[in-house]
Scaffold this active site. Sequence first.
Site, mmCIF file in Angstrom:
data_model
loop_
_atom_site.group_PDB
_atom_site.id
_atom_site.type_symbol
_atom_site.label_atom_id
_atom_site.label_comp_id
_atom_site.label_asym_id
_atom_site.label_seq_id
_atom_site.Cartn_x
_atom_site.Cartn_y
_atom_site.Cartn_z
ATOM 1 N N CYS A 70 0.866 -1.179 0.000
ATOM 2 C CA CYS A 70 0.000 0.000 0.000
ATOM 3 C C CYS A 70 0.903 1.229 0.000
ATOM 4 C CB CYS A 70 -0.900 -0.014 1.238
ATOM 5 S SG CYS A 70 -1.921 1.457 1.485
ATOM 6 N N CYS A 180 -0.825 3.389 -6.800
ATOM 7 C CA CYS A 180 -1.679 2.780 -5.779
ATOM 8 C C CYS A 180 -1.994 1.383 -6.284
ATOM 9 C CB CYS A 180 -2.967 3.580 -5.591
ATOM 10 S SG CYS A 180 -4.213 2.753 -4.558
#
Length: 259
Positions: A70, A180
């Site tokens: 992440c 992302c």
Amino acid sequence: MKIAFFDSGVGGLSVLHHAMKVLPHEQFVFFADEDHVPYGTKSKQQVRDYVAEAFDFLMTKDVKAIVTACNTATSVAVAEMRRRYDIPIIGMEPAAKKALDMDGEHRVLVTATPITVKGRKMELLIEKVDKDHLVDRLALPGLVEFAERQEFESQAVTDYLTGQFAGFDFSQYSALVLGCTHFNYFKDTMRKLLPDNVQFVDGNEGTVRELIRRLKERNQLEQNRPSVEYYYSGRLVEEDRELSRLQSYLKRLEKMYRI
């Protein structure tokens, strides 16, 4: 011992997916913080608290390394987690350098969540690698929400991306950085909207390569019967419906892998 992959939601499956290909004899734990997704629109302190809670849980699962799959969690909390725990903790950062090295003349668009795009870690990264001022940044928080509800190719997704991309002349760009992990699910929709000169770049391969390097240093690469345990915010995923949901994400990632 197991290798843990942690993300705010299902985006980190894209990193796990690559790891499963290149480490076929390892055992994995995947933790999706489904109770708190998305991270990219939360405060930094909230993200730090969520990550600390997740890492505390993962350390009870006999893990030898944690991949923070992440970008948002990496930028906000990984440094603190490395001070707290004595195992390899691998973070992610948008692959801006990789994208610039591929061309070096045309512009690069780094897409990420708002907290990553605006973060100090991103500022330092761009200062370091973007000597010719070729990097632009774009937050795409809507894609995280689309991904979490498995909406990948709808008209709503197309309209959202069309609107977000409208201000860029992509004939001047060589790469779009998927900063992302949730964004990897949308490569086919993005491909239809972008000219062929724009290539996709993500940090998955480099992240897993660093994981392997760190495990080799510790002589901790193993030859096990492969397995994956899935957790939603600390709850073991056992229901057939949810396991099928996760497999459908992995199936889509296999399709995106070839784009």
